[in-house]
Each structure stands twice: as C-alpha cells, then as structure tokens.
Design a protein around this motif. Structure first.
Motif, PDB file in Angstrom:
ATOM      1  N   VAL A  62      64.102  47.619  -5.078  1.00  0.00           N
ATOM      2  CA  VAL A  62      63.347  46.517  -5.686  1.00  0.00           C
ATOM      3  C   VAL A  62      62.382  45.903  -4.663  1.00  0.00           C
ATOM      4  CG1 VAL A  62      65.048  45.987  -7.482  1.00  0.00           C
ATOM      5  CG2 VAL A  62      65.248  44.888  -5.225  1.00  0.00           C
ATOM      6  N   TYR A  63      61.508  45.061  -5.191  1.00  0.00           N
ATOM      7  CA  TYR A  63      60.485  44.378  -4.383  1.00  0.00           C
ATOM      8  C   TYR A  63      61.027  43.775  -3.089  1.00  0.00           C
ATOM      9  CZ  TYR A  63      57.735  40.167  -3.212  1.00  0.00           C
ATOM     10  OH  TYR A  63      57.069  39.161  -2.566  1.00  0.00           O
ATOM     11  N   SER A  64      62.172  43.062  -3.171  1.00  0.00           N
ATOM     12  CA  SER A  64      62.656  42.360  -1.975  1.00  0.00           C
ATOM     13  C   SER A  64      63.283  43.310  -0.947  1.00  0.00           C
ATOM     14  CB  SER A  64      63.633  41.238  -2.352  1.00  0.00           C
ATOM     15  OG  SER A  64      64.747  41.754  -3.019  1.00  0.00           O
TER      16      SER A  64
ATOM     17  N   TYR B 283      59.771  52.409  -3.012  1.00  0.00           N
ATOM     18  CA  TYR B 283      59.861  51.566  -4.203  1.00  0.00           C
ATOM     19  C   TYR B 283      59.909  52.450  -5.441  1.00  0.00           C
ATOM     20  CZ  TYR B 283      58.862  47.999  -7.638  1.00  0.00           C
ATOM     21  OH  TYR B 283      58.943  47.155  -8.718  1.00  0.00           O
TER      22      TYR B 283
ATOM     23  N   ARG C 190      55.999  50.007   1.952  1.00  0.00           N
ATOM     24  CA  ARG C 190      56.716  50.169   0.683  1.00  0.00           C
ATOM     25  C   ARG C 190      57.972  51.021   0.847  1.00  0.00           C
ATOM     26  NH1 ARG C 190      53.266  49.698  -4.747  1.00  0.00           N
ATOM     27  NH2 ARG C 190      51.634  48.328  -3.981  1.00  0.00           N
TER      28      ARG C 190
ATOM     29  N   ILE D 179      61.589  46.032   0.265  1.00  0.00           N
ATOM     30  CA  ILE D 179      60.595  46.901   0.917  1.00  0.00           C
ATOM     31  C   ILE D 179      59.741  46.182   1.963  1.00  0.00           C
ATOM     32  CG2 ILE D 179      60.476  48.555  -0.974  1.00  0.00           C
ATOM     33  CD1 ILE D 179      57.880  47.206  -1.939  1.00  0.00           C
TER      34      ILE D 179
END
Lengths: 241, 241
Positions: B160-162, B206, B168, B164
C-alpha cells in the motif's frame, strides 16, 4: 492569557512519501507532537495529568493542506489553545514556511480518567487553562461532525503489533495511514491540497479486525473504520481542492 | 584511515512500541539513519552518488540486541566502515547508553547503477573509501547467508501507499515490521534480547501482494517474504536469547 508558541522542524526522510513530500499522516504527526510538547510546557501535559490518572484523548481533527512540504524543508508550527469547556479543549495549528501558511489545523480534545474510562470535567483545570489561553481565532472552521456512510467498497485487516501504542490501542496516525492507503495513489500523487475532517469514536485493540469502508462522489471521499465487533472507530471525510 | 564516529539520539515517543521500549524496527531505523548521515559526511552519501546515477542498496544486515532502550533514553550510535571490495561494503554499529553496549549491528551494502539496474564496481571509489576506513573489527559476526524455508504458516497483504519509498519500492523497515507483526506478541513483550539476520534479495513494488511465511523451532524463527509473482524478496532469522 498567553501568546502563540512556534516550533521549528526540518522534514526528515522518514516523514516523506514516494513523492518526496511530507505525507498527510506526517503533517498530522508533526502537529500532534507539537500539541504534546506545548501542553507539557504549559503545565497540562500527559505527565502532569498522570498524577490524577487522567490522559488526553483526541476526539476530532480538521486539517486544511495547501502544500505538503518537501524533504528537508524547514517549517515552523504555530500552536495555541483558544477555547475550553467542561468536555472539550480546542488547540489550533498553523504550519508555515517563512510567512507562507502551507497547512492549518483545529483539534478538539477531551480528558479521560484512565481508571473509570469516563470523561473528566475540565473546569477542574480552569486556573492552568486560563493562563494558557490565547485570544486568537481558529485558522479554519472547526472539525465537522461526521455521520454514518453506506460504503461502496471496503478492505479488512487485523490489528498488528506495529499498529499499537502503550495502551495496546491502534495509534491515531495509523487510522490516517489506513485512509490514505485506500485512496487511488494517483489522487495522492497529483493532489492540489485538501481538507480532511476526522472523528475518533472508539479505540481498536490488538487482535481485533479492522474494516475500512469508503464512498466517493466527485472530489469528496468519506471513510468509516470499524472493528469486527461492529464497533465504529473512526469516520473521516476528505475534500480535494 | 579515519576514526569511529558517534551520533547521539533521544528515543522519541514515535519510536517505541506498546512496552515503551524502542521496537527492533526503530533500532534498525536509527542505525540506517546514522549510515546515511555518516556516508554523507565522509563524501559518499546518496547525494554524491546521484551525480553518477548510483545509489546504495542494503543487501544484508545482522543485529544483536541485548536491551531495547526505553522512551526518552539518551543513546549514542558508533559507526565505522571496515571493509570494502568490488561488490560489497561493510558498515558497523554499536548502540550505547553511556559505556554499556545495548545493541550492535553489521550491514553490507552494494552500489547500484539506477539506469542499468546493475551493481557498480566499488573500486571506482577506492580513494574516498580508503580515507574513510577504520581499522576496527566488526562488533558481531557478519550477517548469515540465509536459505529457503518451508513455511509452516503465512499471511498475505497488498503493498500500500504507506509502505513505499521514492522508488515506489517497499521501504526496508516495512519488512522488519512485517516480520515482527507475525510473531506472537508475548514473545516480543517478554524477550531477553535476540540476534536478527536479514538478507534483502529483491524489491517489491506498489500493487504487488506480499506473502510472509515462517517456521519456528525452539527459540529460532525463520521468515521469508515473497511477492505474488513468486519473487523472493527477503529472508530473515531471529534467534531469541
């Protein structure tokens, strides 16, 4: 009466996301750290309250972000308390680069008796509070009271070791991560600022399973986080600019 | 030849776990931050390398922990490089409270050309390196080369976003979180120290799904993290004292 206090920071590599700008969770983390430090300096920090088995609980937060500062940016955070009543205290934040306000926040806190798990009447602390109050209005409108949503989509995952703080409750900032992890990453990458409102309702414990549900309509996203017992933990709303 | 450099820190609230001691991920985070700062000061930091499109990649790490420092403890981290060859450079760490060594680490790094994604022959940097080397042995044995395991149990979750960083790729410290999140929490709560060896093999992106598998026998736990393409990302071994 007191005056606004300012705290300087440099945005550290561990606080930026893949765009090399501070994530929204980091911006909120800097604000909450300042809240702790400033309360401590003014005589009503967690340490002072623990003599009474009291602790601070964040109940609502609104943050308006114009620009997420880049890695190694030098920022300053202004903070002041401008309101309190029996059940709630309001602390404000302005995050600046020089004179340019890049983000602003309003937080509402209640005081909890850790033994009885009941809210404490804050007029007990009236003397300390009156010395710490600043006659300066909040920089943005107060956090909205958010209502239930009918989620269009959801994901679930258990609470794990790295989520929890010393109460074995999920850390406040983790809810922000869960919310932003649910957004399309392009929306985070290309955002032109946003306003975020959050209501913290109940605390999740180690071993519970969290479900993050959301709806989106235009530039408005709404979230609700609940635990497997059906307990509502948190509601949030993001309006992108 | 150079001498050992020391960096002081105070353990911050955001770096402690529910026991109010620095988590293993935080101890490693402090060490990796020191590695970055010290390389920068000695002229071979990421910034200097980016002129050549080169970057540092952590390939193996061993950490021996006696005591996890408490919140607000004042610690010092000693660091020095004592070995380098064409493909690998060895950086060492001692974490101290006063003269008491509470944790020690050995890290092995390679240099990557970001354009070709190939390892760089580090003898190119021989002059800078020789000035930075310290004739002091590593404080613990080098990181073990770990082999495949047959997992007894596993969990999966998407990147998930948090998770990376600016490439990425999943952040190194997130693998440490995933490993400790898989352990019985009582083992973390009541540990009397441990040695951790980690091999970083490939990077997760990601959108990939991570699977964390593990085995345990007595006081030894072994982990393997892979992505949904079957790519092995990371192997680790923890031996509790």
């Amino acid at each position: 009466m007191a005056t606004i206090s300012s705290y300087p920071f440099t945005i550290q590599p561990e606080n930026v996301d893949f765009t090399l700008h501070a994530s929204v969770a980091s911006i909120i983390s800097y604000m909450l750290n300042v809240a702790g430090t400033d309360a401590h300096r003014k005589g009503f920090g967690v340490e002072a309250l623990q003599g009474h088995s009291f602790t601070w609980v964040l109940s609502r937060l609104a943050v308006d972000i114009n620009t997420q500062p880049r890695q190694y940016s030098n920022i300053e955070i202004d903070t002041w308390v401008n309101e309190f009543n029996r059940l709630s205290s309001t602390r404000n934040f302005k995050m600046r680069i020089g004179e340019d306000v890049i983000a602003a926040g309003v937080s509402q806190w209640c005081m909890l008796n850790m033994e009885t798990r009941q809210a404490v009447d804050m007029t007990q602390l009236k003397d300390i509070y009156e010395r710490a109050m600043v006659a300066e209005p909040s920089p943005i409108t107060a956090p909205a009271r958010l209502r239930d949503i009918e989620p269009q989509a959801s994901v679930s995952r258990p609470v794990v070791y790295s989520d929890i703080d010393f109460n074995r409750h999920v850390n406040t900032l983790r809810y922000i991560d869960l919310i932003f992890d649910s957004l399309p990453i392009e929306l985070i990458e290309k955002n032109n600022g946003m306003r975020l409102d959050i209501n913290f309702i109940a605390e999740a414990l180690y071993g519970e399973v969290l479900t993050i549900g959301w709806t989106s309509e235009g530039n408005v996203w709404q979230f609700e986080i609940s635990s497997d017992s059906g307990k509502k933990l948190c509601r949030a709303k993001i309006e992108f600019k």
